[in-house]
Design an enzyme around this catalytic site. Sequence first.
Site, PDB file in Angstrom:
ATOM      1  N   LYS A  70      16.011  -5.525   1.398  1.00  0.00           N
ATOM      2  CA  LYS A  70      14.578  -5.022   2.090  1.00  0.00           C
ATOM      3  C   LYS A  70      14.107  -6.052   3.368  1.00  0.00           C
ATOM      4  CE  LYS A  70      15.402  -1.859  -0.529  1.00  0.00           C
ATOM      5  NZ  LYS A  70      16.667  -1.461  -0.866  1.00  0.00           N
ATOM      6  N   TYR A 101      10.427   1.225  -8.440  1.00  0.00           N
ATOM      7  CA  TYR A 101      11.699   1.856  -7.770  1.00  0.00           C
ATOM      8  C   TYR A 101      12.383   2.848  -8.597  1.00  0.00           C
ATOM      9  CZ  TYR A 101      16.577   2.245  -5.972  1.00  0.00           C
ATOM     10  OH  TYR A 101      17.700   2.535  -5.736  1.00  0.00           O
ATOM     11  N   ARG A 120      31.705 -18.607  -8.487  1.00  0.00           N
ATOM     12  CA  ARG A 120      30.611 -17.505  -9.196  1.00  0.00           C
ATOM     13  C   ARG A 120      29.623 -18.644  -9.979  1.00  0.00           C
ATOM     14  NH1 ARG A 120      31.907 -17.357 -14.306  1.00  0.00           N
ATOM     15  NH2 ARG A 120      34.125 -16.582 -13.787  1.00  0.00           N
ATOM     16  N   ASP A 123       8.018  -7.703  -9.333  1.00  0.00           N
ATOM     17  CA  ASP A 123       9.125  -7.457  -8.344  1.00  0.00           C
ATOM     18  C   ASP A 123       8.120  -7.524  -6.928  1.00  0.00           C
ATOM     19  OD1 ASP A 123      10.401  -6.093  -6.278  1.00  0.00           O
ATOM     20  OD2 ASP A 123      11.370  -4.519  -7.651  1.00  0.00           O
TER      21      ASP A 123
HETATM   22  O1  P1T Z   1      18.855  -1.612  -3.972  1.00  0.00           O
HETATM   23  P1  P1T Z   1      18.844  -2.793  -4.608  1.00  0.00           P
HETATM   24  O2  P1T Z   1      19.012  -4.130  -3.514  1.00  0.00           O
HETATM   25  O3  P1T Z   1      19.641  -2.995  -5.856  1.00  0.00           O
HETATM   26  O4  P1T Z   1      17.387  -3.349  -5.064  1.00  0.00           O
HETATM   27  C1  P1T Z   1      16.553  -2.492  -6.013  1.00  0.00           C
HETATM   28  C2  P1T Z   1      15.236  -2.626  -5.660  1.00  0.00           C
HETATM   29  C3  P1T Z   1      14.478  -3.311  -6.546  1.00  0.00           C
HETATM   30  N1  P1T Z   1      12.827  -3.244  -6.417  1.00  0.00           N
HETATM   31  C4  P1T Z   1      12.438  -2.686  -5.306  1.00  0.00           C
HETATM   32  C5  P1T Z   1      11.055  -2.458  -5.244  1.00  0.00           C
HETATM   33  C6  P1T Z   1      13.118  -1.643  -4.606  1.00  0.00           C
HETATM   34  O5  P1T Z   1      12.497  -0.991  -3.766  1.00  0.00           O
HETATM   35  C7  P1T Z   1      14.419  -1.509  -4.637  1.00  0.00           C
HETATM   36  C8  P1T Z   1      15.456  -0.679  -3.931  1.00  0.00           C
HETATM   37  N2  P1T Z   1      14.689   0.192  -3.309  1.00  0.00           N
HETATM   38  C9  P1T Z   1      15.206   1.303  -2.592  1.00  0.00           C
HETATM   39  C10 P1T Z   1      16.583   1.361  -1.883  1.00  0.00           C
HETATM   40  C11 P1T Z   1      14.358   2.187  -1.853  1.00  0.00           C
HETATM   41  O6  P1T Z   1      14.705   2.907  -1.173  1.00  0.00           O
HETATM   42  O7  P1T Z   1      13.279   2.188  -2.308  1.00  0.00           O
END
Ligand code: P1T
Length: 382
Positions: free
Chosen positions: A199, A102, A50, A174
């Site tokens: 992504k 998001y 961790r 972000d």
């Molecule tokens: O899903 P996660 O890995 O926890 O990420 C969150 C997140 C953070 N920032 C942005 C710009 C994002 O697009 C996302 C997650 N977005 C999607 C799942 C979506 O379909 O837009």
Amino acid sequence: MSRPWSLDTAAIHAGQHADPVSGAVMTPIVLASTFAQESPGRHKGYEYSRSGNPTRKALEECAAALEGGTQGFAFASGLGASTTILHTLAPGDHLLCGDDVYGGTFRLLDKVMKPLGIESTFLDMSDAAKVRAALRPTTRMIWMETPTNPLLKVFDIAAVAEVARAASVPLVVDNTFATPFLQRPLELGATAVVHSTTKYLNGHSDVVGGLIVTADAALAERVGFLQNAMGAVPSPFDCYLVLRGLKTLGVRMRQHVASAQLLAARLEEHPAIERVLYPGLPSHAGHALAMRQMKGPGGMISCVVKGGVEPARRMLERLQIFACAESLGGVESLAESPAIMTHASIPPEQRAALGISDGLVRLSVGIEDVEDLWDDLRAALA
Ligand code: P1T
């Protein structure tokens, strides 16, 4: 070598070395949860997975190099990364956030951080003077996505970073939609970058992960402490997959951008489409800024289907290559309805005020043959 590596080289080599034991050229997946110590407190840099893990370390160093930061921190999800950096704030602190983020980030701020005493104000950050005017004596962080999810607004990172700097407040960007191949927020004055590696960075829709990168030593120390203390760390296997995905980020991004640019231009001419939101189109309000701030306008397109939710739903049902699914940034194309899917956690009145209409369809343009993608879109819209 006198010149620093270009991103294509750093993506393949930064933080990665042939294994000293076997010579293996790919980073080993070290699954051990704990590490033997020669004597209590005397060890090879790892104690417990961790707190630190060699596979994770390779990913963190590679990410730091790509974003131009000094330290990277990997997390079990993008929201895990966001949650962790938001815990550098304390009850009574105020956060300024871009108005289009998001849905899960909005929910985190509204339903988790707010009850903990950290209030957020959401505002359009197109005008840096409005960001300055919205600062409160208690403002302790500015947060933005650019391009934004799902409306693909483009905000001026350098201008907002200047406001943040003058107020001695960190700016967190972000960078999920752009990736460091298209945009490097730290060079533009941001304090930290967060990513959903789920992504583009991983790029193959088989990992959920997140990252924070910064060059601010005090922030890095705090985030490193919180990463260990809060524990939202990724598995070594997931770190390996993201590291593997990163190696092709450059070639993937070039194709995502080329294909999205072509499809956006064609969609704009299509009689069934009311409006196309893509920073690469001259019709986009942030086009000039995107061309200046980014190396390419990205692989995401949003469009409004004429007639609202039902024609949009039919389009999403009919697509054959584009899968109707949440998420983005993979090699395969995806399409979704933000109002029903990724941004359903934003109240309908607020969605309407923002312009996330029920007929909005968001496309993540993959790297399949672009003419096959166009045939798919055209057939679904017919
Ligand atoms: O899903 P996660 O890995 O926890 O990420 C969150 C997140 C953070 N920032 C942005 C710009 C994002 O697009 C996302 C997650 N977005 C999607 C799942 C979506 O379909 O837009």
